[in-house]
Design a protein around this motif. Structure first.
Motif, PDB file in Angstrom:
ATOM      1  N   MET A   1       0.851  -1.175   0.000  1.00 36.83           N
ATOM      2  CA  MET A   1       0.000   0.000   0.000  1.00 36.83           C
ATOM      3  C   MET A   1       0.897   1.238   0.000  1.00 36.83           C
ATOM      4  N   ARG A   2       0.536   2.225  -0.795  1.00 33.17           N
ATOM      5  CA  ARG A   2       1.280   3.486  -0.858  1.00 33.17           C
ATOM      6  C   ARG A   2       0.564   4.510   0.031  1.00 33.17           C
ATOM      7  N   ILE A   3       1.315   5.072   0.978  1.00 36.58           N
ATOM      8  CA  ILE A   3       0.734   5.934   2.008  1.00 36.58           C
ATOM      9  C   ILE A   3       1.435   7.292   2.030  1.00 36.58           C
ATOM     10  N   ALA A   4       0.646   8.354   2.168  1.00 37.19           N
ATOM     11  CA  ALA A   4       1.176   9.715   2.341  1.00 37.19           C
ATOM     12  C   ALA A   4       0.903  10.144   3.774  1.00 37.19           C
ATOM     13  N   LEU A   5       1.945  10.602   4.450  1.00 37.33           N
ATOM     14  CA  LEU A   5       1.855  11.005   5.857  1.00 37.33           C
ATOM     15  C   LEU A   5       2.254  12.469   6.004  1.00 37.33           C
ATOM     16  N   LEU A   6       1.402  13.245   6.642  1.00 40.69           N
ATOM     17  CA  LEU A   6       1.735  14.629   6.989  1.00 40.69           C
ATOM     18  C   LEU A   6       2.114  14.648   8.457  1.00 40.69           C
ATOM     19  N   ASP A  28       5.460   7.804   2.183  1.00 41.71           N
ATOM     20  CA  ASP A  28       6.132   9.079   1.933  1.00 41.71           C
ATOM     21  C   ASP A  28       5.674  10.032   3.030  1.00 41.71           C
ATOM     22  N   SER A  29       6.613  10.663   3.724  1.00 43.59           N
ATOM     23  CA  SER A  29       6.219  11.622   4.757  1.00 43.59           C
ATOM     24  C   SER A  29       6.543  13.036   4.295  1.00 43.59           C
ATOM     25  N   PHE A  30       5.718  13.959   4.733  1.00 43.84           N
ATOM     26  CA  PHE A  30       5.841  15.360   4.346  1.00 43.84           C
ATOM     27  C   PHE A  30       5.775  16.227   5.598  1.00 43.84           C
ATOM     28  N   PRO A  31       6.716  17.171   5.735  1.00 44.89           N
ATOM     29  CA  PRO A  31       6.784  17.982   6.951  1.00 44.89           C
ATOM     30  C   PRO A  31       5.824  19.171   6.969  1.00 44.89           C
ATOM     31  N   THR A  32       5.270  19.523   5.823  1.00 43.72           N
ATOM     32  CA  THR A  32       4.365  20.679   5.762  1.00 43.72           C
ATOM     33  C   THR A  32       3.095  20.316   5.005  1.00 43.72           C
ATOM     34  N   GLY A  33       2.031  21.018   5.322  1.00 44.18           N
ATOM     35  CA  GLY A  33       0.772  20.811   4.621  1.00 44.18           C
ATOM     36  C   GLY A  33       0.899  21.095   3.139  1.00 44.18           C
ATOM     37  N   GLN A  34       1.686  22.090   2.788  1.00 42.69           N
ATOM     38  CA  GLN A  34       1.852  22.446   1.378  1.00 42.69           C
ATOM     39  C   GLN A  34       2.525  21.318   0.607  1.00 42.69           C
ATOM     40  N   SER A  35       3.584  20.729   1.157  1.00 38.23           N
ATOM     41  CA  SER A  35       4.269  19.636   0.454  1.00 38.23           C
ATOM     42  C   SER A  35       3.371  18.397   0.384  1.00 38.23           C
ATOM     43  N   PHE A  36       2.589  18.169   1.433  1.00 42.04           N
ATOM     44  CA  PHE A  36       1.641  17.054   1.461  1.00 42.04           C
ATOM     45  C   PHE A  36       0.591  17.228   0.368  1.00 42.04           C
ATOM     46  N   LEU A  37      -0.022  18.410   0.321  1.00 43.86           N
ATOM     47  CA  LEU A  37      -1.049  18.684  -0.689  1.00 43.86           C
ATOM     48  C   LEU A  37      -0.500  18.547  -2.099  1.00 43.86           C
ATOM     49  N   SER A  38       0.661  19.102  -2.323  1.00 33.82           N
ATOM     50  CA  SER A  38       1.268  19.015  -3.647  1.00 33.82           C
ATOM     51  C   SER A  38       1.464  17.563  -4.066  1.00 33.82           C
ATOM     52  N   ALA A  39       1.954  16.743  -3.148  1.00 33.43           N
ATOM     53  CA  ALA A  39       2.204  15.332  -3.462  1.00 33.43           C
ATOM     54  C   ALA A  39       0.906  14.577  -3.744  1.00 33.43           C
ATOM     55  N   SER A  44      -0.475   9.147  -6.887  1.00 36.64           N
ATOM     56  CA  SER A  44      -1.561   8.274  -6.452  1.00 36.64           C
ATOM     57  C   SER A  44      -1.197   7.598  -5.130  1.00 36.64           C
ATOM     58  N   TYR A  45      -2.050   7.768  -4.127  1.00 38.08           N
ATOM     59  CA  TYR A  45      -1.858   7.137  -2.823  1.00 38.08           C
ATOM     60  C   TYR A  45      -3.089   6.312  -2.478  1.00 38.08           C
ATOM     61  N   ASP A  46      -2.856   5.223  -1.764  1.00 42.13           N
ATOM     62  CA  ASP A  46      -3.946   4.377  -1.301  1.00 42.13           C
ATOM     63  C   ASP A  46      -4.533   4.888   0.011  1.00 42.13           C
ATOM     64  N   LEU A  47      -3.688   5.571   0.798  1.00 46.96           N
ATOM     65  CA  LEU A  47      -4.113   6.059   2.112  1.00 46.96           C
ATOM     66  C   LEU A  47      -3.418   7.379   2.415  1.00 46.96           C
ATOM     67  N   LEU A  48      -4.193   8.349   2.905  1.00 42.56           N
ATOM     68  CA  LEU A  48      -3.651   9.642   3.336  1.00 42.56           C
ATOM     69  C   LEU A  48      -3.775   9.738   4.844  1.00 42.56           C
ATOM     70  N   ILE A  49      -2.665  10.087   5.496  1.00 36.93           N
ATOM     71  CA  ILE A  49      -2.682  10.283   6.948  1.00 36.93           C
ATOM     72  C   ILE A  49      -2.273  11.733   7.213  1.00 36.93           C
ATOM     73  N   PRO A  50      -3.248  12.629   7.295  1.00 33.51           N
ATOM     74  CA  PRO A  50      -2.920  14.034   7.549  1.00 33.51           C
ATOM     75  C   PRO A  50      -2.713  14.285   9.027  1.00 33.51           C
ATOM     76  N   GLY A  51      -1.658  15.007   9.362  1.00 36.36           N
ATOM     77  CA  GLY A  51      -1.430  15.396  10.748  1.00 36.36           C
ATOM     78  C   GLY A  51      -2.421  16.470  11.146  1.00 36.36           C
ATOM     79  N   LEU A  52      -2.470  16.763  12.421  1.00 36.16           N
ATOM     80  CA  LEU A  52      -3.440  17.748  12.895  1.00 36.16           C
ATOM     81  C   LEU A  52      -2.805  19.021  13.429  1.00 36.16           C
ATOM     82  N   ALA A  53      -1.477  19.058  13.538  1.00 35.65           N
ATOM     83  CA  ALA A  53      -0.847  20.166  14.246  1.00 35.65           C
ATOM     84  C   ALA A  53      -0.172  21.211  13.373  1.00 35.65           C
ATOM     85  N   ASP A  54      -0.070  21.017  12.069  1.00 36.70           N
ATOM     86  CA  ASP A  54       0.576  22.015  11.218  1.00 36.70           C
ATOM     87  C   ASP A  54      -0.241  23.301  11.308  1.00 36.70           C
ATOM     88  N   PRO A  55       0.363  24.391  11.781  1.00 33.43           N
ATOM     89  CA  PRO A  55      -0.409  25.623  12.009  1.00 33.43           C
ATOM     90  C   PRO A  55      -0.997  26.239  10.744  1.00 33.43           C
TER      91      PRO A  55
END
Length: 82
Positions: A1-6, A28-39, A44-55
């Motif tokens: 499974m391909r996963i994107a993590l913010l 694939d992990s992304f340190p910012t919401g902008q890099s996460f959104l762009s990716a 194509s990802y099977d699962l998105l795990i967005p963090g909750l703390a990016d201001p």
């Protein structure tokens, strides 16, 4: 499974990636919401795990933007998801 993590905390992101890798997933992990959104809008990802703390781009906002962009892309009205 391909996963994107913010996740803006590097150590946390590495821990999650290690666990997922051990279970045979690609994360694939992304340190910012902008890099996460762009990716997620360009890959194509099977699962998105967005963090909750990016201001600037918390997980709730990112999920909404991803959902809206996906609906636009599916309808053919999204030409450049920048």
């Amino acid at each position: 499974m391909r996963i994107a993590l913010l996740e803006d905390e590097h150590e946390q992101a590495q821990n999650v990636q290690n666990i997922l890798d051990e279970r045979g997933h690609h994360c694939d992990s992304f340190p910012t919401g902008q890099s996460f959104l762009s990716a997620v809008l360009h890959r194509s990802y099977d699962l998105l795990i967005p963090g909750l703390a990016d201001p600037r781009h918390d997980g709730y906002r990112c999920a909404g933007k991803c959902s809206g962009a996906t609906e636009l892309a599916d309808s053919g009205h999204l030409s450049d998801p920048a």
